[in-house]
Design a protein around this motif. Structure first.
Motif, PDB file in Angstrom:
ATOM      1  N   ASP A 160       0.927  -1.378  -0.120  1.00 15.83           N
ATOM      2  CA  ASP A 160       0.063  -0.089  -0.026  1.00 15.83           C
ATOM      3  C   ASP A 160       0.894   1.026  -0.137  1.00 15.83           C
ATOM      4  O   ASP A 160       1.964   1.089  -0.104  1.00 15.83           O
ATOM      5  CB  ASP A 160      -0.825  -0.043   1.333  1.00 15.83           C
ATOM      6  CG  ASP A 160      -2.138   0.934   1.048  1.00 15.83           C
ATOM      7  OD1 ASP A 160      -1.973   1.973   0.170  1.00 15.83           O
ATOM      8  OD2 ASP A 160      -3.037   0.659   1.935  1.00 15.83           O
ATOM      9  N   ASP A 161       0.378   2.317  -0.345  1.00 16.63           N
ATOM     10  CA  ASP A 161       1.112   3.550  -0.208  1.00 16.63           C
ATOM     11  C   ASP A 161       0.862   4.161   1.352  1.00 16.63           C
ATOM     12  O   ASP A 161       1.683   5.171   1.598  1.00 16.63           O
ATOM     13  CB  ASP A 161       0.507   4.823  -1.226  1.00 16.63           C
ATOM     14  CG  ASP A 161       0.871   4.274  -2.717  1.00 16.63           C
ATOM     15  OD1 ASP A 161       1.750   3.282  -2.822  1.00 16.63           O
ATOM     16  OD2 ASP A 161       0.263   4.747  -3.551  1.00 16.63           O
ATOM     17  N   ASP A 176       2.743  -1.556   9.631  1.00 20.33           N
ATOM     18  CA  ASP A 176       3.451  -1.608   8.414  1.00 20.33           C
ATOM     19  C   ASP A 176       3.663  -0.462   7.778  1.00 20.33           C
ATOM     20  O   ASP A 176       2.470   0.041   7.328  1.00 20.33           O
ATOM     21  CB  ASP A 176       2.986  -2.652   7.542  1.00 20.33           C
ATOM     22  CG  ASP A 176       3.572  -3.028   6.408  1.00 20.33           C
ATOM     23  OD1 ASP A 176       4.110  -4.033   6.226  1.00 20.33           O
ATOM     24  OD2 ASP A 176       3.738  -2.454   5.460  1.00 20.33           O
ATOM     25  N   HIS A 177       4.646   0.050   7.541  1.00 23.71           N
ATOM     26  CA  HIS A 177       4.687   1.393   6.886  1.00 23.71           C
ATOM     27  C   HIS A 177       5.554   1.011   5.357  1.00 23.71           C
ATOM     28  O   HIS A 177       6.521   0.990   5.272  1.00 23.71           O
ATOM     29  CB  HIS A 177       5.889   2.368   7.483  1.00 23.71           C
ATOM     30  CG  HIS A 177       5.626   2.381   8.915  1.00 23.71           C
ATOM     31  ND1 HIS A 177       4.797   3.652   9.304  1.00 23.71           N
ATOM     32  CD2 HIS A 177       5.655   1.917  10.163  1.00 23.71           C
ATOM     33  CE1 HIS A 177       4.648   3.648  10.404  1.00 23.71           C
ATOM     34  NE2 HIS A 177       5.088   2.457  10.949  1.00 23.71           N
ATOM     35  N   SER A 178       4.395   0.702   4.553  1.00 24.21           N
ATOM     36  CA  SER A 178       5.075   0.226   3.204  1.00 24.21           C
ATOM     37  C   SER A 178       4.813   1.613   2.187  1.00 24.21           C
ATOM     38  O   SER A 178       4.687   2.531   2.560  1.00 24.21           O
ATOM     39  CB  SER A 178       3.634  -0.952   2.798  1.00 24.21           C
ATOM     40  OG  SER A 178       2.462   0.095   2.554  1.00 24.21           O
ATOM     41  N   TYR A 179       5.555   1.136   1.215  1.00 26.05           N
ATOM     42  CA  TYR A 179       5.718   2.305   0.259  1.00 26.05           C
ATOM     43  C   TYR A 179       5.712   1.461  -1.403  1.00 26.05           C
ATOM     44  O   TYR A 179       5.634   0.287  -1.605  1.00 26.05           O
ATOM     45  CB  TYR A 179       7.061   3.009   0.212  1.00 26.05           C
ATOM     46  CG  TYR A 179       8.180   2.066   0.181  1.00 26.05           C
ATOM     47  CD1 TYR A 179       9.059   1.855  -0.863  1.00 26.05           C
ATOM     48  CD2 TYR A 179       8.454   1.343   1.515  1.00 26.05           C
ATOM     49  CE1 TYR A 179      10.295   1.036  -0.800  1.00 26.05           C
ATOM     50  CE2 TYR A 179       9.499   0.509   1.352  1.00 26.05           C
ATOM     51  CZ  TYR A 179      10.468   0.231   0.346  1.00 26.05           C
ATOM     52  OH  TYR A 179      11.623  -0.436   0.320  1.00 26.05           O
ATOM     53  N   SER A 180       5.560   2.420  -2.440  1.00 22.01           N
ATOM     54  CA  SER A 180       5.206   1.881  -3.709  1.00 22.01           C
ATOM     55  C   SER A 180       6.786   1.481  -4.222  1.00 22.01           C
ATOM     56  O   SER A 180       7.588   2.222  -3.762  1.00 22.01           O
ATOM     57  CB  SER A 180       4.685   2.885  -4.619  1.00 22.01           C
ATOM     58  OG  SER A 180       5.462   4.022  -4.717  1.00 22.01           O
ATOM     59  N   LEU A 181       6.915   0.492  -4.892  1.00 25.68           N
ATOM     60  CA  LEU A 181       8.006   0.017  -5.596  1.00 25.68           C
ATOM     61  C   LEU A 181       8.659   1.047  -6.319  1.00 25.68           C
ATOM     62  O   LEU A 181       9.794   1.153  -6.241  1.00 25.68           O
ATOM     63  CB  LEU A 181       7.653  -1.322  -6.380  1.00 25.68           C
ATOM     64  CG  LEU A 181       8.902  -1.926  -6.979  1.00 25.68           C
ATOM     65  CD1 LEU A 181       9.961  -2.404  -6.061  1.00 25.68           C
ATOM     66  CD2 LEU A 181       8.560  -3.203  -7.829  1.00 25.68           C
TER      67      LEU A 181
END
Length: 75
Positions: free
Chosen positions: A15-16, A30-35
């Motif tokens: 997710d962003d 969860d600190h997700s980021y875009s690829l």
């Protein structure tokens, strides 16, 4: 994460925006980021040619999201 007792993860492209993960040992964020904002771009030929180009892309991406945040509240 549960086995190590970690409170957060920052190695996801799911997710962003940050989100919560519930597990048997508790809750973690969860600190997700875009690829596309990952330095993995340097590994393959279709990526950026140098660090300055990558930095410019990250800066521009941040500025757009920051400007959007003034008018639209995200989760």
């Amino acid at each position: 994460m549960e086995a190590g007792g970690f409170l957060y993860s920052c190695d996801s492209y799911a997710d962003d925006l940050p989100y919560w993960i519930k597990g048997t040992a508790g809750t973690a964020s969860d600190h997700s980021y875009s690829l596309d904002a990952n330095d993995m771009r340097f590994v393959t030929p279709q990526g950026f040619g140098n660090g300055e180009q990558f930095f410019g892309y990250l800066k521009d991406s941040f500025e757009v999201l920051y400007a959007e945040g003034r008018n639209v509240r995200r989760r």
